[in-house]
Structures are given as structure tokens and as C-alpha cells.
Design a protein around this motif. Structure first.
Motif, PDB file in Angstrom:
ATOM      1  N   THR A   7      70.614  16.772   7.263  1.00 24.15           N
ATOM      2  CA  THR A   7      70.910  18.711   7.564  1.00 24.15           C
ATOM      3  C   THR A   7      72.417  18.320   7.615  1.00 24.15           C
ATOM      4  O   THR A   7      72.930  19.145   7.969  1.00 24.15           O
ATOM      5  CB  THR A   7      69.931  19.262   7.932  1.00 24.15           C
ATOM      6  N   ILE A   8      72.547  17.566   9.120  1.00 25.12           N
ATOM      7  CA  ILE A   8      73.399  18.643   9.782  1.00 25.12           C
ATOM      8  C   ILE A   8      75.020  17.103   9.833  1.00 25.12           C
ATOM      9  O   ILE A   8      76.595  17.046   9.628  1.00 25.12           O
ATOM     10  CB  ILE A   8      73.507  18.505  11.722  1.00 25.12           C
ATOM     11  N   THR A  57      78.235  18.370   7.982  1.00 26.37           N
ATOM     12  CA  THR A  57      78.775  18.757   9.001  1.00 26.37           C
ATOM     13  C   THR A  57      79.794  17.528  10.339  1.00 26.37           C
ATOM     14  O   THR A  57      81.209  17.530  10.167  1.00 26.37           O
ATOM     15  CB  THR A  57      77.688  19.398   9.776  1.00 26.37           C
ATOM     16  N   ASP A  96      83.595  17.015   9.842  1.00 27.77           N
ATOM     17  CA  ASP A  96      84.722  17.854  11.502  1.00 27.77           C
ATOM     18  C   ASP A  96      84.450  16.937  11.949  1.00 27.77           C
ATOM     19  O   ASP A  96      83.730  16.028  13.337  1.00 27.77           O
ATOM     20  CB  ASP A  96      83.811  18.900  11.118  1.00 27.77           C
ATOM     21  N   GLN A 154      83.244  17.124  16.227  1.00 30.09           N
ATOM     22  CA  GLN A 154      81.922  16.691  16.988  1.00 30.09           C
ATOM     23  C   GLN A 154      81.913  15.725  17.460  1.00 30.09           C
ATOM     24  O   GLN A 154      81.253  15.153  18.380  1.00 30.09           O
ATOM     25  CB  GLN A 154      81.644  16.879  15.424  1.00 30.09           C
ATOM     26  N   HIS A 200      72.703  27.183  11.716  1.00 30.61           N
ATOM     27  CA  HIS A 200      73.078  25.790  12.270  1.00 30.61           C
ATOM     28  C   HIS A 200      74.273  27.184  12.285  1.00 30.61           C
ATOM     29  O   HIS A 200      75.374  26.522  12.938  1.00 30.61           O
ATOM     30  CB  HIS A 200      73.501  25.507  10.612  1.00 30.61           C
ATOM     31  N   ASP A 201      74.431  28.046  10.923  1.00 29.08           N
ATOM     32  CA  ASP A 201      76.266  28.385  12.210  1.00 29.08           C
ATOM     33  C   ASP A 201      75.992  29.200  13.053  1.00 29.08           C
ATOM     34  O   ASP A 201      77.347  29.832  13.527  1.00 29.08           O
ATOM     35  CB  ASP A 201      76.312  29.754  10.653  1.00 29.08           C
ATOM     36  N   THR A 202      74.803  29.811  13.523  1.00 30.32           N
ATOM     37  CA  THR A 202      74.612  30.059  15.178  1.00 30.32           C
ATOM     38  C   THR A 202      74.717  29.725  15.994  1.00 30.32           C
ATOM     39  O   THR A 202      74.831  29.148  17.284  1.00 30.32           O
ATOM     40  CB  THR A 202      73.158  30.828  14.780  1.00 30.32           C
ATOM     41  N   GLY A 234      74.641  25.413  16.001  1.00 32.36           N
ATOM     42  CA  GLY A 234      75.091  24.199  15.727  1.00 32.36           C
ATOM     43  C   GLY A 234      74.318  23.070  15.632  1.00 32.36           C
ATOM     44  O   GLY A 234      73.112  23.783  15.534  1.00 32.36           O
ATOM     45  N   TRP A 235      74.735  22.515  14.894  1.00 34.48           N
ATOM     46  CA  TRP A 235      73.923  20.512  15.286  1.00 34.48           C
ATOM     47  C   TRP A 235      73.351  20.508  16.370  1.00 34.48           C
ATOM     48  O   TRP A 235      72.082  19.935  16.626  1.00 34.48           O
ATOM     49  CB  TRP A 235      74.751  20.004  14.374  1.00 34.48           C
ATOM     50  N   ASN A 276      76.713  23.647  -3.546  1.00 29.93           N
ATOM     51  CA  ASN A 276      77.137  24.231  -2.319  1.00 29.93           C
ATOM     52  C   ASN A 276      76.350  23.830  -1.158  1.00 29.93           C
ATOM     53  O   ASN A 276      75.107  23.425  -1.369  1.00 29.93           O
ATOM     54  CB  ASN A 276      77.709  25.448  -2.557  1.00 29.93           C
ATOM     55  N   LYS A 324      74.221  25.444   0.641  1.00 26.79           N
ATOM     56  CA  LYS A 324      73.129  25.675   1.495  1.00 26.79           C
ATOM     57  C   LYS A 324      72.399  25.092   0.041  1.00 26.79           C
ATOM     58  O   LYS A 324      71.271  25.471   0.419  1.00 26.79           O
ATOM     59  CB  LYS A 324      73.098  27.371   1.467  1.00 26.79           C
TER      60      LYS A 324
END
Length: 422
Positions: A41-42, A45, A49, A52, A172-174, A176-177, A260, A262
Motif C-alpha cells: 500500500t505504501i 508513495t 516521493d 521519504q 494514509h493522507d493523515t 503517512g506511511w 487511480n 484509491k
């Protein structure tokens, strides 16, 4: 225990002991499944990015996914080497602590190298849990419920996958990984105290000590088990290759196919949700007719479902196919653990499950690597799914050749139930 009714409980104390063993083992395995899926799932990201952990290519991502599985293999084989000597309870407690510390430390990683090393460290604890849980449940449960109870415990793997998928979508948006990895460290707080108080030692293991010259891995090399052990290992290799390959790369494959972020995670949710429901139903059937034919059938379902994913059907059909693929991949591995847990006598059971989990993890190591190689080479999702379908077919073929386990030795009575001295 009344041998004419394999579902009979020896006493209320026996039933209570089984309830606690199954509950604690299931929660532990849920976090194994969480660990398995949370990396997938991460992964987008981390790849998208570099701030990270650093630059991560598709091949590097596949390697990172495999580091944890190498650790799982080491942990499972280590548990097999010492678990039949030290006992089931002690191994469970050690590995709950080990796994939790690994997840917490991984959440604080500052580089790709550090993250990879801590994924390996975490995997050692995961492997120890997987190798011990099945042996413990098999030694407590009534014979007529063993496949079902093993399935309940090992359905913790896809249940953990569902948990990881849902939390990634929602949080995840809150957080993070790193926050998602901190959640994986919770067993040391919520499970360890419960296990210390409520988890008993296996009566069969206590009785079996000193009754066999061949214990642990040495017993697996005897004529009684050698051929079956080799084939069970290959079955687990196939099942875990499919399980880890799809759980690691399904979101990325579906994202590349146009969904996308999600939406691609929802496929992971359906994959693991299908595995839970289908695995429990299949295990109930396995208690009635035996696990061998059921495992071969579910491997076949996996191959069929994965081929359907290549044919460009509407979304509803794709989701149904992914659910069936979950039954045939993750659900099949649940059934394999139940098959293995009941295949061996007490003196070899821990080593047998450890061999299945450890050698099988080689398949888990290759799964993410194969997926990474296919994506790096620009291979289409249709070809990737076809490759995984072929592996499912091979797993089903191997299943047919596993010999029947030889009859176990006479039984003796303990405080919980009637158990075998071997």
C-alpha cells in the motif's frame, strides 16, 4: 476423547484453552498479514516521493519486498529448528515481541538501506509466528475441526491485508506511511500481555518429549516424511509466490492499467476479502473430504481467475475475478498450512510447519522480484497475470502427488484431550 466423534470436546477446560489459543494466534497472524500488505500500500508513495527514503526503482522496490521474506524464511526455519525443543508457547511470546519491535523501528527508517535491514529483521519474527501458530492449533483442536481452526488462524493473513488496505485508504493522507507502520507495532502493547496470561503450553508437546529419537527437522528426513515434505514445500512455494507477488504488485499493476490510487487499492481489499470468506468455506469442506483435493481445486480457481483478468472485462467482472483469485492464492495458502499442520506427528509438527513456511517463503521472495522484473521490462498486465496463472497450475499439479500421511502412534490422555505420543 470420544474417538467416534472427532468434534467432541474433552472438557470445558479443553474448549476454553482452544478458544484462547485460536484467538491469540489469529490476532498474531492478522499482524503478519498486515505486514505483508502494508508494504504494497505504501510502495507507490515511496517510489513517487524520493524525499521519504531516497530513489526507489521498480527493481529496488521488488528487492525491498523480498528482504522481509528472506527474514521470514530465516525466522520460520529457526523456529522449526528450536520450536520442537523449546515449546510452542515460548516461541509465540518471543516472536510477538520480535515482530513488534521490527515494525516500530522500520517506522523510524531514514534511508532505503535502513528500511531494508529492518524489513529483514521484522520478517524473522513473522516467520517464527507463522511456523508456530499452526502447530499449536493442530495440537489443541479436536480432529474434526483442525482444518477449520487452522483456517480461522491463517485467515488472519488476508484479514490483516484487508486491515492494511482499509487503513491505507482512510489514514494514509493523515498519518503517512510511517504511521501505518507504527500500527503494526501494536502487538507488543495489546497482544503480549494477553498471551502471557492466557496462552497455555501444548499438552501434546509436553507429552511427546522423550518419546521419539527423531525430533524436529531430523524427523522430516525419515522415509515416513521425506517425499511428502518435499512436495508440501513446493506447494507452499507456489502459494506464497502468488500471495506475495499479487499483494505487492496488484495496486501498481492496476494503477498502470488506468485506475487511480484509491481504486487500485480497492483491488487489494477485494483480493484479501475474497481469501477470508473463500478460505473458511474451503477449510470446512477440507475437514469433510480432506485438504488435498480442495487445495488442488483452489489452485485451479486461481489460474482461471487470473486468466479472466487478462480479457478486458467490465469492472464488476474484474472485481469478482480478483475475489476468486484471492481464494485461489491467499486462501490456498491458508489451506496448505492446515494440511501441513495435520500431516505430521507432534515430534515433527513444528519443523514441518516451519519447513512449509520457510521454504515456501522462497516463493514469497521470488513473487515481488518477478513482479518487479515484469514491470521494469514494460510487460503488460495481461502477461503478468498469465505468468502468475501458470504458477497456480503448477501448484495444483504438485498437490496431487503428496502421499498420504502414515498412521500415527497410539494416544494417551492429558488434562485437555486425548493426544498422540508421537
Amino acid at each position: 476423547m470420544n474417538q467416534s466423534n472427532p468434534d467432541t470436546w474433552a472438557s470445558p477446560r479443553h474448549r476454553s484453552a482452544v478458544t484462547w489459543v485460536v484467538a491469540i494466534a489469529t490476532i498474531a497472524i492478522i499482524f503478519d498479514g498486515y505486514d505483508l500488505v502494508v508494504y504494497g500500500t505504501i510502495l507507490p508513495t515511496l517510489m513517487n516521493d524520493p524525499s521519504q527514503l531516497g530513489e526507489i526503482s521498480a527493481q529496488h522496490a521488488g528487492a525491498l519486498g523480498s528482504y522481509a521474506l528472506i527474514g521470514v524464511m530465516v525466522g520460520a526455519l529457526t523456529a522449526g529448528a528450536v520450536g520442537d525443543y523449546l515449546g510452542r508457547r515460548r516461541m509465540m511470546l518471543i516472536n510477538i515481541v520480535w515482530f513488534s519491535l521490527g515494525m516500530g523501528l522500520a517506522a523510524m527508517s531514514t534511508s532505503v538501506t535502513m528500511f531494508g535491514l529492518l524489513r529483514f529483521f521484522t520478517g524473522i519474527g513473522v516467520g517464527g509466528l507463522v511456523a508456530t501458530a499452526g502447530a499449536m492449533v493442530a495440537e489443541f483442536a479436536p480432529p474434526g475441526k483442525r482444518n477449520l481452526y487452522n483456517a480461522i488462524v491463517y485467515s488472519g493473513v488476508p484479514a490483516g491485508g484487508v486491515l492494511a488496505s482499509l487503513l491505507a485508504i482512510v489514514l494514509h493522507d493523515t498519518i503517512g506511511w510511517r504511521g501505518l507502520f507504527w500500527i503494526g507495532a501494536l502487538p507488543i502493547v495489546i497482544l503480549l500481555p494477553l498471551a502471557l496470561v492466557k496462552l497455555p503450553e501444548s499438552p501434546q508437546w509436553l507429552v511427546a518429549r522423550g518419546h521419539e529419537d527423531k525430533v524436529g527437522f531430523a524427523a522430516l528426513a525419515t522415509r515416513r516424511y521425506a517425499w511428502g515434505t518435499a512436495l508440501l514445500g513446493l506447494m507452499s512455494f507456489s502459494g506464497l509466490l502468488l500471495t506475495y507477488g499479487l499483494n505487492t504488485w496488484l495496486p501498481k499493476i492496476m494503477e498502470d492499467a488506468g485506475f487511480n490510487a484509491k481504486g487500485s487499492l480497492s483491488f487489494l481489499l477485494v483480493l484479501n476479502g475474497g481469501a477470508i470468506l473463500g478460505g473458511l468455506i474451503a477449510s470446512k469442506v477440507a475437514d469433510g473430504i480432506g485438504p488435498q483435493r480442495v487445495v488442488a481445486t483452489t489452485f485451479g480457481l486461481a489460474a482461471l481467475a487470473l486468466i479472466l483478468l487478462t480479457l478486458g472485462f467490465p469492472l464488476s467482472v474484474l472485481l469478482a475475478s480478483v475475489a476468486v483469485a484471492g481464494v485461489g492464492t491467499i486462501g490456498t495458502q491458508v489451506l496448505i498450512y492446515g494440511f501441513v499442520s495435520n500431516y505430521y506427528s507432534t515430534s515433527a509438527r513444528g519443523a514441518g510447519v516451519a519447513w512449509c513456511a520457510g521454504f515456501g517463503r522462497l516463493g514469497g521472495i521470488f513473487g515481488p522480484l518477478i513482479g518487479g522484473a515484469l514491470i521494469s521490462a514494460g510487460i503488460s498486465s495481461q502477461v503478468a497475470f498469465s505468468v502468475f496463472a501458470g504458477i497456480a497450475v503448477l501448484g495444483g499439479i504438485v498437490t496431487f502427488f503428496v502421499p498420504r500421511a502414515r498412521a500415527a502412534r497410539p494416544e494417551v490422555t492429558t488434562a485437555y484431550s486425548t493426544v498422540q505420543v508421537s
